[in-house]
Scaffold this motif. Structure first.
Motif, PDB file in Angstrom:
ATOM      1  N   ARG A   1       0.853  -1.178   0.000  1.00  0.00           N
ATOM      2  CA  ARG A   1       0.000   0.000   0.000  1.00  0.00           C
ATOM      3  C   ARG A   1       0.897   1.240   0.000  1.00  0.00           C
ATOM      4  N   VAL A   2       0.449   2.270  -0.669  1.00  0.00           N
ATOM      5  CA  VAL A   2       1.237   3.499  -0.749  1.00  0.00           C
ATOM      6  C   VAL A   2       0.296   4.678  -0.550  1.00  0.00           C
ATOM      7  N   PHE A   3       0.334   5.241   0.638  1.00  0.00           N
ATOM      8  CA  PHE A   3      -0.520   6.394   0.923  1.00  0.00           C
ATOM      9  C   PHE A   3       0.319   7.658   0.860  1.00  0.00           C
ATOM     10  N   SER A   4      -0.194   8.641   0.139  1.00  0.00           N
ATOM     11  CA  SER A   4       0.513   9.911  -0.005  1.00  0.00           C
ATOM     12  C   SER A   4      -0.300  11.017   0.651  1.00  0.00           C
ATOM     13  N   PRO A   5       0.043  11.394   1.864  1.00  0.00           N
ATOM     14  CA  PRO A   5      -0.718  12.436   2.572  1.00  0.00           C
ATOM     15  C   PRO A   5      -0.421  13.814   2.007  1.00  0.00           C
ATOM     16  N   ASN A   6      -1.077  14.806   2.562  1.00  0.00           N
ATOM     17  CA  ASN A   6      -0.772  16.175   2.168  1.00  0.00           C
ATOM     18  C   ASN A   6       0.668  16.500   2.534  1.00  0.00           C
ATOM     19  N   ASP A   7       1.213  17.482   1.874  1.00  0.00           N
ATOM     20  CA  ASP A   7       2.578  17.904   2.182  1.00  0.00           C
ATOM     21  C   ASP A   7       2.676  18.257   3.665  1.00  0.00           C
ATOM     22  N   ILE A   8       3.801  17.907   4.280  1.00  0.00           N
ATOM     23  CA  ILE A   8       3.952  18.124   5.718  1.00  0.00           C
ATOM     24  C   ILE A   8       5.085  19.102   6.006  1.00  0.00           C
ATOM     25  N   VAL A   9       5.006  19.707   7.170  1.00  0.00           N
ATOM     26  CA  VAL A   9       6.032  20.660   7.603  1.00  0.00           C
ATOM     27  C   VAL A   9       7.145  19.902   8.313  1.00  0.00           C
ATOM     28  N   ILE A  10       8.380  20.077   7.836  1.00  0.00           N
ATOM     29  CA  ILE A  10       9.564  19.445   8.431  1.00  0.00           C
ATOM     30  C   ILE A  10      10.299  20.486   9.261  1.00  0.00           C
ATOM     31  N   GLU A  11      10.677  20.096  10.482  1.00  0.00           N
ATOM     32  CA  GLU A  11      11.392  21.017  11.360  1.00  0.00           C
ATOM     33  C   GLU A  11      12.642  20.354  11.933  1.00  0.00           C
ATOM     34  N   TYR A  12      13.734  21.106  11.901  1.00  0.00           N
ATOM     35  CA  TYR A  12      14.964  20.663  12.547  1.00  0.00           C
ATOM     36  C   TYR A  12      15.715  21.918  12.990  1.00  0.00           C
ATOM     37  N   GLY A  13      15.823  22.091  14.305  1.00  0.00           N
ATOM     38  CA  GLY A  13      16.439  23.296  14.820  1.00  0.00           C
ATOM     39  C   GLY A  13      15.639  24.519  14.397  1.00  0.00           C
ATOM     40  N   TYR A  14      16.323  25.474  13.794  1.00  0.00           N
ATOM     41  CA  TYR A  14      15.629  26.684  13.330  1.00  0.00           C
ATOM     42  C   TYR A  14      15.083  26.523  11.906  1.00  0.00           C
ATOM     43  N   LEU A  15      15.397  25.396  11.269  1.00  0.00           N
ATOM     44  CA  LEU A  15      14.921  25.161   9.908  1.00  0.00           C
ATOM     45  C   LEU A  15      13.483  24.672   9.924  1.00  0.00           C
ATOM     46  N   ARG A  16      12.701  25.160   8.988  1.00  0.00           N
ATOM     47  CA  ARG A  16      11.294  24.777   8.906  1.00  0.00           C
ATOM     48  C   ARG A  16      10.827  24.982   7.469  1.00  0.00           C
ATOM     49  N   PHE A  17      10.394  23.903   6.815  1.00  0.00           N
ATOM     50  CA  PHE A  17       9.927  24.045   5.439  1.00  0.00           C
ATOM     51  C   PHE A  17       8.875  22.993   5.124  1.00  0.00           C
ATOM     52  N   LEU A  18       8.113  23.248   4.064  1.00  0.00           N
ATOM     53  CA  LEU A  18       7.055  22.345   3.621  1.00  0.00           C
ATOM     54  C   LEU A  18       7.655  21.319   2.679  1.00  0.00           C
ATOM     55  N   GLU A  19       7.440  20.033   2.995  1.00  0.00           N
ATOM     56  CA  GLU A  19       8.049  18.962   2.212  1.00  0.00           C
ATOM     57  C   GLU A  19       7.008  18.246   1.355  1.00  0.00           C
ATOM     58  N   VAL A  20       7.371  17.968   0.112  1.00  0.00           N
ATOM     59  CA  VAL A  20       6.517  17.207  -0.804  1.00  0.00           C
ATOM     60  C   VAL A  20       7.116  15.813  -0.983  1.00  0.00           C
ATOM     61  N   GLY A  21       6.341  14.927  -1.589  1.00  0.00           N
ATOM     62  CA  GLY A  21       6.849  13.584  -1.850  1.00  0.00           C
ATOM     63  C   GLY A  21       6.880  12.713  -0.608  1.00  0.00           C
ATOM     64  N   VAL A  22       5.831  12.802   0.231  1.00  0.00           N
ATOM     65  CA  VAL A  22       5.739  11.997   1.454  1.00  0.00           C
ATOM     66  C   VAL A  22       4.919  10.748   1.147  1.00  0.00           C
ATOM     67  N   VAL A  23       5.422   9.572   1.540  1.00  0.00           N
ATOM     68  CA  VAL A  23       4.682   8.325   1.333  1.00  0.00           C
ATOM     69  C   VAL A  23       4.717   7.481   2.600  1.00  0.00           C
ATOM     70  N   MET A  24       3.637   6.730   2.795  1.00  0.00           N
ATOM     71  CA  MET A  24       3.551   5.725   3.850  1.00  0.00           C
ATOM     72  C   MET A  24       3.406   4.379   3.161  1.00  0.00           C
ATOM     73  N   VAL A  25       4.313   3.441   3.440  1.00  0.00           N
ATOM     74  CA  VAL A  25       4.368   2.198   2.672  1.00  0.00           C
ATOM     75  C   VAL A  25       4.511   0.987   3.585  1.00  0.00           C
ATOM     76  N   ASP A  26       4.236  -0.200   2.994  1.00  0.00           N
ATOM     77  CA  ASP A  26       4.455  -1.472   3.684  1.00  0.00           C
ATOM     78  C   ASP A  26       5.863  -1.972   3.398  1.00  0.00           C
ATOM     79  N   SER A  27       6.255  -3.024   4.109  1.00  0.00           N
ATOM     80  CA  SER A  27       7.623  -3.537   4.001  1.00  0.00           C
ATOM     81  C   SER A  27       7.958  -4.056   2.604  1.00  0.00           C
ATOM     82  N   ALA A  28       6.946  -4.519   1.846  1.00  0.00           N
ATOM     83  CA  ALA A  28       7.212  -5.050   0.503  1.00  0.00           C
ATOM     84  C   ALA A  28       7.690  -3.973  -0.456  1.00  0.00           C
TER      85      ALA A  28
END
Length: 304
Positions: A67-94
């Protein structure tokens, strides 16, 4: 000029031809979706139910599925960095056996531990620069994840724009029943080396018919990975639109061959005409002992 035009067309055609071909099972990977009909009219396209995943092993000819679910773009944060990320997928082990993407290491604990994440090399460079990314913690969509692997996505010719890989189990957090035929609709990719597209579609259609209520006109739609670059997709990680155009691919291939043929014919005519005007020179050189091979080499060098 003709050769130059041919080379430009060749670059385009070759790039389209090579899309996704780095996957070992390129010819046997299919994207699965469903078409919903009312009174024989297509109303809309919907993904298959998440629960179908657990019945895939019972389908003869299918080696694996994810299964491959592609949610809406999400906000990535690390330290002071913060940006909207595209190309997010949720997948099974196969996923890792169906597709032959390259990774920095062989760690894939995220399929059993939803707190882990795989990020692309381009995202790693933006977040961490030259520092080691594996083991670092980042915030994505308000959740904390530990980077366990890097997807080496730079320089590959893929129809999928993937930057952030999570376990499909993460969907449970949003209250989705991933075991149900009534909830959790999500696209699939399945792998089959023994069945063609029509056979895969028929087998999956029967599986859906056996697990849905009567009265629903739902038809399985199967798209080969080799054609997915030319068809519309609403999947965010496939850019949500056409990446290529099959008509242009065919037309440019034919036009390129015609231009190349014309260039070759013109070149042959030019060389032949040039040789004819130098017949006296050739005769004199032969008279004084010039060998045929030497004359051939001379004309070849001059034609370059």
């Amino acid at each position: 000029m003709g050769i130059g035009c041919f080379l430009l067309l060749f670059i385009y055609v070759y790039n389209e031809y090579e899309t996704d071909r780095f996957h070992k099972n390129y010819d046997g990977i299919y994207r699965v979706s469903m078409d919903y009909y009312v009174d024989g009219q297509l109303m809309f396209n919907i993904p298959p139910p998440a629960g179908m995943f657990y019945d895939l092993p019972n389908v003869t000819g299918l080696e694996s599925g994810s299964r491959v679910f592609s949610p809406n773009d999400i906000v990535i944060e690390y330290g002071y960095l913060r940006f909207l990320e595209v190309g997010v997928v949720m997948v099974d082990s196969a996923w890792k056996t169906i597709f032959d993407f390259q990774y920095a290491n062989n760690s894939f604990q995220l399929f059993n531990d939803p707190t882990k994440v795989i990020i692309s090399s381009s995202v790693a460079a933006r977040l961490f620069g030259q520092d080691e990314a594996v083991g670092k913690q980042i915030k994505a969509g308000g959740e904390i994840y530990t980077v366990e692997n890097i997807l080496l996505n730079q320089g590959i010719n893929s129809s999928m724009n993937i930057n952030f890989i999570l376990s499909f189990q993460t969907r449970k957090k949003s209250g989705v029943d991933i075991n149900s035929y009534e909830d959790g609709h999500t696209p699939y990719f399945v792998l089959s080396n023994d069945m063609g597209e029509a056979e895969v579609q028929h087998s999956l259609q029967q599986l859906i018919a056996d697990n849905t209520e009567e009265g629903f006109d739902v038809r399985i739609s199967v798209t080969s990975l080799k054609d997915s670059n030319f068809v519309t997709s609403n999947l965010k990680f496939q850019n949500g639109n056409l990446r290529g155009n099959k008509k242009y691919y065919v037309v440019f291939s034919v036009v390129g061959l015609i231009i190349l043929s014309m260039a070759i014919i013109n070149y042959i005519n030019l060389v032949t005409a040039r040789a004819a005007t130098r017949s006296k020179e050739v005769g004199i050189k032969k008279t004084i002992g010039a060998q045929r091979n030497a004359l051939w080499k001379q004309f070849m060098v001059e034609s370059l």
